[in-house]
Write a protein that holds these residues in place. Structure first.
Motif, mmCIF file in Angstrom:
data_model
loop_
_atom_site.group_PDB
_atom_site.id
_atom_site.type_symbol
_atom_site.label_atom_id
_atom_site.label_comp_id
_atom_site.label_asym_id
_atom_site.label_seq_id
_atom_site.Cartn_x
_atom_site.Cartn_y
_atom_site.Cartn_z
ATOM 1 N N ARG A 244 3.304 1.316 7.118
ATOM 2 C CA ARG A 244 3.261 0.126 7.977
ATOM 3 C C ARG A 244 2.940 -1.142 7.185
ATOM 4 O O ARG A 244 3.029 -2.238 7.728
ATOM 5 C CB ARG A 244 2.209 0.318 9.075
ATOM 6 N N SER A 245 2.521 -1.003 5.934
ATOM 7 C CA SER A 245 2.227 -2.190 5.130
ATOM 8 C C SER A 245 3.517 -2.949 4.845
ATOM 9 O O SER A 245 4.590 -2.352 4.733
ATOM 10 C CB SER A 245 1.530 -1.807 3.821
ATOM 11 N N ARG A 246 3.400 -4.243 4.754
ATOM 12 C CA ARG A 246 4.572 -5.092 4.622
ATOM 13 C C ARG A 246 4.445 -6.038 3.436
ATOM 14 O O ARG A 246 3.347 -6.470 3.083
ATOM 15 C CB ARG A 246 4.790 -5.919 5.906
ATOM 16 N N VAL B 9 0.876 -1.176 0.000
ATOM 17 C CA VAL B 9 0.000 0.000 0.000
ATOM 18 C C VAL B 9 0.907 1.218 0.000
ATOM 19 O O VAL B 9 1.514 1.541 1.019
ATOM 20 C CB VAL B 9 -0.938 0.013 1.230
ATOM 21 N N PRO B 10 1.066 1.911 -1.139
ATOM 22 C CA PRO B 10 2.076 2.966 -1.266
ATOM 23 C C PRO B 10 1.995 4.062 -0.210
ATOM 24 O O PRO B 10 3.006 4.620 0.181
ATOM 25 C CB PRO B 10 1.804 3.537 -2.668
#
Length: 689
Positions: A112-114, A107-108
């Protein structure tokens, strides 16, 4: 021979139900049945369905002479991460290829998206001294001693298979081939997958991923095939099944076992093919397929009767570069569970009750689901659901919804109606994003509703997105199984055109070699069902302007290949680029990155099963039932699908009941039955007066 095929059986294993379509071409009959999927042992669901067909439909299994099977075995293994323990051998210096991926956040705008955890841990990724250059020349010989040492270490760590992805092996596969031969010699029985043999394209990460995924799911698929063979033998089914592919085609069991990654979207792709087949007979070629099952809803766009393909798909965070029908999945199905979030808002999905324990009305759980809401609002006939083999308990549905209703101070039926509208709003939001991204106008598309939940929901969705109309096939609940029976043999041969081609003559020679490869694949299928039916080959190229990162696919005709230069090919690319992106650069250099030959060998046409003409225009309902819809009560006419005749008009609000699904027609709309028993649902202003 093709003409001798009489009894055909199509099967599709879904998350909630396993669907069967049995066609008798001699007597021009077809039956469709559904049985609950057995998640841990899907072959048991097939046994149950066969026994049902034997008992209720008079099937003699030994007379089956054509069997096509769609499945989700590989897909489930990947999603649940229950595949084999693997090692990956790469060129020395590239051990982090799976960990680094493309260095992009999923998620650009969310730091915190991995990225997804690799299927092979770094401890089992081994760098092997060797190097092939971008031009295919050997720069560093393969180090056999290092290869042997890495294999021993991988086996000590418990690896069940080894995937091979060396740098530039798409251009020169010699090192991967040498390594595989050595490993097979030293460790007989060890599972191996060469990336260059599976899919020889540029981009190392994507090629490594597809090789790893293929090997990761292979053990599960092969084990299932063995169990399936045993079940078929016990049920006296002698014919071996063909398996549906993600590209909408079929292949034999051996091909599917060797390349199970080609079956990841097997069932949904068969549904799209079935939708094209049924809608095509009615003269519709521009479609939005809407396949709603118990767990999710799959949609795809069809233009001019042709499915749209994608080679930039993603599954569980991993790139899927194998050609597949472009299908988007929305986390909404009949089993979607209603819940209240931390802010006190009512939500529906994406978590699903599936087939086990299933919706509360199935009698095994207290989970309030969309199917329970359909029942409480009067859309479903509790006694006829799944042909009466899955009677629904309205009392349990009320009990499941009651705690949510009490929180909001509403009666159960009102809360159930709101659950349905929330689910439709979720679908509309997802569809809006897809429509904007792909640039299609829903006003030009017919929504083809199928799956167990599609026909009861599609009219809501069509109304929201302003689609042209809704098209409901005669057997929508088992259309994926019917689609498998109408699918052709399809295969893509690919050549990485990294160095470009010096002339049209060189391009022509390469395309003709790809054609030979595709024809050999077709011969290997032992596809006697296509005898006397000529195969068609299309030439395609992945093209881009030099310097671009991604390609678009164009069709290459024989006329283009017979020209004096590549100008016709370049012009075709400019035109396609203008169509997709609104501009083109005539002076920019056009680069053909990959060349393809797609072979299609059609199977015999399924018989058309017409219904009798109606004596009167307006159909008379067998009874009426109160339904609750968008906050209002209505008296809806109840019709039996089997009693409808060609030309019958059904005024909404109405419900059409059949053994495999329920069709809901909204107020302000009406349905018209065509010559093949399909129902087209259109707005009232289009002529029901």
């Amino acid at each position: 021979m093709a003409s001798e095929i009489q009894y055909r059986l199509g099967i599709d294993i879904g998350g909630t139900f396993t669907d069967f379509t049995l066609v008798d071409t001699e007597n021009n009959t077809a039956v469709g049945v559904k049985t609950p999927t057995v998640p841990l042992h899907p072959e048991h669901g097939i046994r149950n369905g066969l026994e049902l067909l034997i008992r209720d439909c008079g099937l003699k299994p030994e007379k089956l002479d054509y069997f096509v099977h769609g499945m989700t075995i590989g897909l489930n293994a990947l999603l649940q991460r229950k595949g084999a323990k693997l090692a990956l051998f790469v060129t020395e210096g590239f051990r982090d290829i799976l960990t680094m991926q493309r260095m992009r956040l999923p998620v650009p705008y969310d730091f915190r998206s991995r990225l997804p955890e690799p299927l092979v841990p770094r401890s089992l990724v081994f760098g092997i001294p060797e190097r092939i250059g971008a031009d295919g020349a050997e720069l560093v010989p393969l180090d056999i001693k290092a290869l042997d040492m890495a294999a021993e270490e991988a086996l000590r760590a418990g690896a069940e298979g080894i995937a091979l992805c060396f740098l530039h092996s798409y251009e020169n596969p010699d090192h991967e081939r040498q390594a595989a031969e050595r490993l097979a010699q030293k460790h007989p029985g060890l599972k191996l997958c060469r990336s260059s043999a599976l899919w020889p394209e540029i981009r190392e990460y994507e090629r490594a991923s597809i090789a790893v995924i293929n090997l990761y799911i292979q053990k599960n698929v092969e084990a299932y095939f063995e169990n399936l063979k045993q079940v078929l033998a016990e049920e006296n089914v002698a014919v071996r099944p063909f398996i549906t592919q993600s590209n909408g085609g079929i292949m034999n069991l051996d091909s599917a076992a060797a390349a199970p990654v080609r079956t990841l979207f097997s069932g949904p792709a068969a549904g799209v093919i079935g939708a094209i087949h049924e809608a095509g007979r009615a003269g519709e070629g521009n479609l939005l397929t809407f396949d709603m099952g118990g767990t999710s809803t799959d949609i795809s766009v069809v233009l001019n009767g042709e499915p749209t393909y994608s080679q930039s798909g993603e599954l569980a965070g991993f790139p899927i570069v194998i050609p597949s029908i472009d299908i988007e999945s929305i986390g909404a199905g009949g089993g979607s569970i209603a819940w209240i979030d931390k802010g006190g808002l009512l939500k529906v999905g994406p978590e699903s009750a599936g087939s086990d324990p299933g919706p509360a009305c199935y009698g095994k759980s207290a989970l309030p689901t969309l199917t329970d809401a359909f029942l409480l609002c009067g859309y479903l006939n509790a006694a006829r659901f799944a042909a009466g083999r899955q009677p629904l308990d309205i009392g349990r549905a009320k009990s499941a919804v009651r705690p949510l209703a009490e929180v909001f101070g509403k009666e159960e039926r009102v809360l159930a109606d709101q659950m349905i509208q929330i689910s439709v709003a979720n679908m509309y939001a997802e569809l809006s994003n897809i429509m904007e991204r792909k640039g299609f106008d829903p006003r030009e598309l017919s929504v083809v509703a199928y799956g167990g939940g599609g026909p009861v929901t599609a009219n809501f969705v069509a109304e929201e997105i302003h689609a042209k109309d809704v098209f409901v096939p005669f057997r929508p609940g088992t259309l994926c199984a019917m689609g498998a029976l109408s699918a052709a043999f399809v295969y893509d041969a690919v050549f990485p055109n990294r160095g470009g081609a010096a002339s049209v003559a060189a391009l022509r020679e390469r395309f003709y070699k790809l054609r030979e490869e595709a024809e050999k694949w077709l011969e290997s299928q032992n596809a006697g069902v296509t005898d006397g039916m000529p195969a068609a080959v299309r030439y395609l190229a992945d093209a881009r302007y030099r310097g671009q990162s991604y390609e678009i696919q164009i069709q290459i005709t024989e006329d283009m290949l017979s020209g004096a230069d590549c100008s016709a090919i370049e012009e075709a690319f400019h035109k396609q680029h203008q169509s997709q992106y609104g501009h083109f650069e005539r002076d920019a250099e056009v680069e053909l990155v990959n060349l393809r030959a797609r072979i299609t060998a059609r199977t015999p046409e399924l018989p058309a099963m017409a219904v009798a003409p109606a004596e009167t225009r307006r159909a008379a309902p067998g009874e009426t039932r109160e339904i609750f819809l968008k906050g209002k009560s209505y008296s809806a006419g109840i019709f039996s699908r089997e009693s409808l005749k060609s030309g019958n008009l059904i005024a909404g609000p109405a419900i059409v009941e059949q053994d495999d699904t329920t069709v809901l027609i909204l107020p302000g709309w009406h349905g018209v039955c065509d010559a093949f028993g399909n129902i087209r649902i259109v707005r009232d202003e289009e002529g029901n007066q």
